[in-house]
Design a protein around this motif. Structure first.
Motif, mmCIF file in Angstrom:
data_model
loop_
_atom_site.group_PDB
_atom_site.id
_atom_site.type_symbol
_atom_site.label_atom_id
_atom_site.label_comp_id
_atom_site.label_asym_id
_atom_site.label_seq_id
_atom_site.Cartn_x
_atom_site.Cartn_y
_atom_site.Cartn_z
ATOM 1 N N LEU A 185 -31.693 8.770 14.160
ATOM 2 C CA LEU A 185 -30.268 8.976 13.947
ATOM 3 C C LEU A 185 -29.633 9.639 15.168
ATOM 4 C CD1 LEU A 185 -27.829 8.818 12.089
ATOM 5 C CD2 LEU A 185 -28.524 10.993 11.059
ATOM 6 N N CYS A 186 -30.316 10.616 15.736
ATOM 7 C CA CYS A 186 -29.815 11.259 16.943
ATOM 8 C C CYS A 186 -29.672 10.253 18.077
ATOM 9 C CB CYS A 186 -30.746 12.394 17.354
ATOM 10 S SG CYS A 186 -30.244 13.253 18.872
ATOM 11 N N ALA A 187 -30.676 9.391 18.237
ATOM 12 C CA ALA A 187 -30.639 8.372 19.301
ATOM 13 C C ALA A 187 -29.446 7.444 19.140
ATOM 14 C CB ALA A 187 -31.943 7.573 19.293
ATOM 15 N N ALA A 188 -29.106 7.112 17.891
ATOM 16 C CA ALA A 188 -27.996 6.201 17.629
ATOM 17 C C ALA A 188 -26.642 6.841 17.877
ATOM 18 C CB ALA A 188 -28.079 5.699 16.188
ATOM 19 N N LEU A 189 -26.603 8.183 17.947
ATOM 20 C CA LEU A 189 -25.325 8.894 18.066
ATOM 21 C C LEU A 189 -25.060 9.481 19.448
ATOM 22 C CD1 LEU A 189 -25.427 10.816 14.659
ATOM 23 C CD2 LEU A 189 -23.912 8.907 15.248
ATOM 24 N N LEU A 190 -26.041 9.453 20.330
ATOM 25 C CA LEU A 190 -25.905 10.124 21.625
ATOM 26 C C LEU A 190 -24.727 9.614 22.439
ATOM 27 C CD1 LEU A 190 -29.615 10.449 22.841
ATOM 28 C CD2 LEU A 190 -28.059 12.308 22.236
ATOM 29 N N HIS A 191 -24.414 8.323 22.341
ATOM 30 C CA HIS A 191 -23.372 7.726 23.184
ATOM 31 C C HIS A 191 -22.004 7.669 22.497
ATOM 32 C CE1 HIS A 191 -25.159 4.518 20.797
ATOM 33 N NE2 HIS A 191 -24.103 3.756 21.013
ATOM 34 N N ASP A 192 -21.826 8.439 21.428
ATOM 35 C CA ASP A 192 -20.546 8.508 20.707
ATOM 36 C C ASP A 192 -20.062 7.136 20.235
ATOM 37 O OD1 ASP A 192 -20.262 11.242 20.804
ATOM 38 O OD2 ASP A 192 -19.007 11.251 22.596
ATOM 39 N N PRO A 193 -20.836 6.452 19.388
ATOM 40 C CA PRO A 193 -20.416 5.125 18.915
ATOM 41 C C PRO A 193 -19.208 5.214 17.989
ATOM 42 C CG PRO A 193 -22.305 5.891 17.670
ATOM 43 C CD PRO A 193 -22.104 6.889 18.767
ATOM 44 N N GLU A 194 -18.451 4.129 17.934
ATOM 45 C CA GLU A 194 -17.304 4.047 17.027
ATOM 46 C C GLU A 194 -17.727 3.565 15.639
ATOM 47 O OE1 GLU A 194 -13.890 1.972 18.913
ATOM 48 O OE2 GLU A 194 -15.102 2.127 20.735
ATOM 49 N N ILE A 195 -18.818 2.809 15.605
ATOM 50 C CA ILE A 195 -19.350 2.288 14.332
ATOM 51 C C ILE A 195 -20.828 2.642 14.252
ATOM 52 C CG2 ILE A 195 -19.660 0.272 12.846
ATOM 53 C CD1 ILE A 195 -17.570 -1.183 14.492
ATOM 54 N N LEU A 196 -21.264 3.059 13.064
ATOM 55 C CA LEU A 196 -22.668 3.369 12.845
ATOM 56 C C LEU A 196 -23.194 2.455 11.739
ATOM 57 C CD1 LEU A 196 -25.028 5.246 13.599
ATOM 58 C CD2 LEU A 196 -24.230 6.824 11.826
ATOM 59 N N PHE A 197 -24.155 1.594 12.095
ATOM 60 C CA PHE A 197 -24.800 0.707 11.140
ATOM 61 C C PHE A 197 -26.136 1.332 10.739
ATOM 62 C CE2 PHE A 197 -22.194 -2.219 13.685
ATOM 63 C CZ PHE A 197 -21.514 -2.907 12.684
ATOM 64 N N LEU A 198 -26.305 1.579 9.447
ATOM 65 C CA LEU A 198 -27.520 2.224 8.952
ATOM 66 C C LEU A 198 -28.193 1.328 7.918
ATOM 67 C CD1 LEU A 198 -25.981 5.788 8.423
ATOM 68 C CD2 LEU A 198 -27.379 5.039 10.358
ATOM 69 N N ASP A 199 -29.380 0.863 8.232
ATOM 70 C CA ASP A 199 -30.113 -0.019 7.330
ATOM 71 C C ASP A 199 -31.323 0.739 6.785
ATOM 72 O OD1 ASP A 199 -30.880 -2.255 5.917
ATOM 73 O OD2 ASP A 199 -31.825 -3.248 7.616
ATOM 74 N N GLU A 200 -31.224 1.221 5.551
ATOM 75 C CA GLU A 200 -32.278 1.990 4.890
ATOM 76 C C GLU A 200 -32.693 3.223 5.706
ATOM 77 O OE1 GLU A 200 -33.285 1.421 1.958
ATOM 78 O OE2 GLU A 200 -32.831 -0.663 1.503
ATOM 79 N N PRO A 201 -31.745 4.088 6.083
ATOM 80 C CA PRO A 201 -32.104 5.239 6.929
ATOM 81 C C PRO A 201 -32.881 6.325 6.208
ATOM 82 C CG PRO A 201 -29.827 5.424 6.239
ATOM 83 C CD PRO A 201 -30.310 4.075 5.749
ATOM 84 N N THR A 202 -32.889 6.338 4.865
ATOM 85 C CA THR A 202 -33.590 7.402 4.132
ATOM 86 C C THR A 202 -34.819 6.886 3.390
ATOM 87 O OG1 THR A 202 -32.214 7.112 2.149
ATOM 88 C CG2 THR A 202 -31.428 8.665 3.804
ATOM 89 N N ILE A 203 -35.263 5.677 3.709
ATOM 90 C CA ILE A 203 -36.384 5.082 2.981
ATOM 91 C C ILE A 203 -37.650 5.933 3.171
ATOM 92 C CG2 ILE A 203 -37.011 3.549 4.901
ATOM 93 C CD1 ILE A 203 -37.781 1.450 2.763
ATOM 94 N N GLY A 204 -38.278 6.300 2.065
ATOM 95 C CA GLY A 204 -39.538 7.033 2.101
ATOM 96 C C GLY A 204 -39.438 8.495 2.479
ATOM 97 N N LEU A 205 -38.225 9.042 2.568
ATOM 98 C CA LEU A 205 -38.069 10.423 3.010
ATOM 99 C C LEU A 205 -38.039 11.389 1.834
ATOM 100 C CD1 LEU A 205 -35.371 10.001 5.804
ATOM 101 C CD2 LEU A 205 -37.854 9.781 5.970
#
Length: 328
Positions: free
Chosen positions: A170-190
């Motif tokens: 999640l941190c890697a996906a946010l480092l560049h300040d994206p305008e859209i965040l696509f999350l496909d099963e980000p909490t699976i197995g947590l």
């Protein structure tokens, strides 16, 4: 890009389709084997639009077409039919141009370098996305603290637990300040603690930076805590699309009103639309269909007969709503 009621539509999908041709069991004809093929409609002419700053839960059973749709929106797959624009562009043709403006997390696929420490991956992403030093440092410090990542930043990715890896993703996906965040099963197995951290982080970036979020998940608590809107897809088609509040209000299922009362319920109230009355210690509950009866009518009737101390209204959960649509 179009605007609806002042909200810019940064994702627009019109009649979007994606078909696959799969080989079936060979059949014998005379002395020859003939291979048969079948066309699978993974996504079947769906249409929707998502405005800037929306948080949308994109849900459905396995094989419904969720991940296929996400892959078309991110430019990984080319549609078989229809059209899609993300940030005003065709995401497949302009995948490189859009990459710097979107963030993507696939729960079962990693964007981190397996044998490198987490910080080395981030350094590489800084160069790939050409992130200014000041922005990179600010974001890395913020997300490291919010996601409690300091203890494992110097560990190779292959040594991380699943919960640690997903926080790093999640941190890697946010480092560049994206305008859209696509999350496909980000909490699976947590576990519960890590799920809470990720949900809180998603809410924060949406509220503070107005990042648009499209989330697919099988954990409907994610939808309850993160999203304002729900799109339900099944067999490649959209079944429900609406604000969570409206979906609940318009759901043709059971709602309930609970009355706290020291006087035992005497079963002396008959109201068309009330399916049944349930009693427990110190309270009784009316289970009713919201399409047939207003809660105000129930409350008014009960107050005339009983000395009520407290009233609690309960809407159906997202799980109950989704389960009904799956069955149908």
């Amino acid at each position: 890009m179009q605007e609806v009621k002042g909200i810019k539509q940064i994702i627009e999908v019109n009649g979007l389709s994606r078909d696959y041709t799969v080989a079936k069991k060979e059949e014998k004809r005379m002395h020859f084997l003939r291979r048969r093929y079948e066309t699978i409609h993974a996504v079947n002419h769906i249409s929707f639009a998502i405005g800037a700053g929306e948080t949308v839960g994109f849900i459905g059973p396995n094989g419904a077409g969720k991940s296929t749709t996400i892959k078309m929106l991110t430019g990984i797959l080319n549609p078989s039919g229809g059209s899609v624009t993300v940030l005003g562009r065709d995401p497949y043709r302009y995948r490189m141009e859009n990459a710097g403006r979107i963030g993507v997390v696939f729960g079962q696929k990693s964007q981190l370098w397996w044998d490198l420490p987490v910080t080395d991956t981030y350094t590489l992403l800084k160069k790939i996305y050409k992130i200014p030093e000041e922005v990179y440092r600010r974001n890395l410090e913020r997300y490291t603290e919010c996601l409690q990542m300091k203890e494992f930043l110097l560990q190779p990715v292959r040594q991380l637990s699943l919960g640690q890896r997903m926080r790093a993703e999640l941190c890697a996906a946010l480092l560049h300040d994206p305008e859209i965040l696509f999350l496909d099963e980000p909490t699976i197995g947590l576990d519960i603690v890590v799920k809470k951290q990720i949900r809180e982080m998603i809410r924060q970036i949406n509220q503070e930076r107005k990042v648009t979020v499209l989330l697919t998940t099988h954990d409907l608590q994610d939808i309850e805590e993160v999203c304002d809107r729900m799109i339900l897809i099944n067999h490649g088609r959209i079944i429900v699309d609406g604000q969570l509040k409206n979906v609940r209000e318009n759901f043709e299922g059971f709602h309930s009103v609970e009355f706290l009362c020291r006087v035992p319920f005497r079963n002396d109230i008959e109201l068309p639309g009330v399916e049944r009355w349930m009693t427990q210690n110190g309270s009784f509950t009316a289970l009713y269909h919201n399409q047939k009866l207003l809660p105000a009518e129930i409350i008014e009737t009960v107050l005339k007969k009983y000395p009520v101390e407290d009233i609690k209204m309960k809407e159906p959960t997202i799980e109950e709503i989704v389960e009904r649509y799956y069955i149908e």
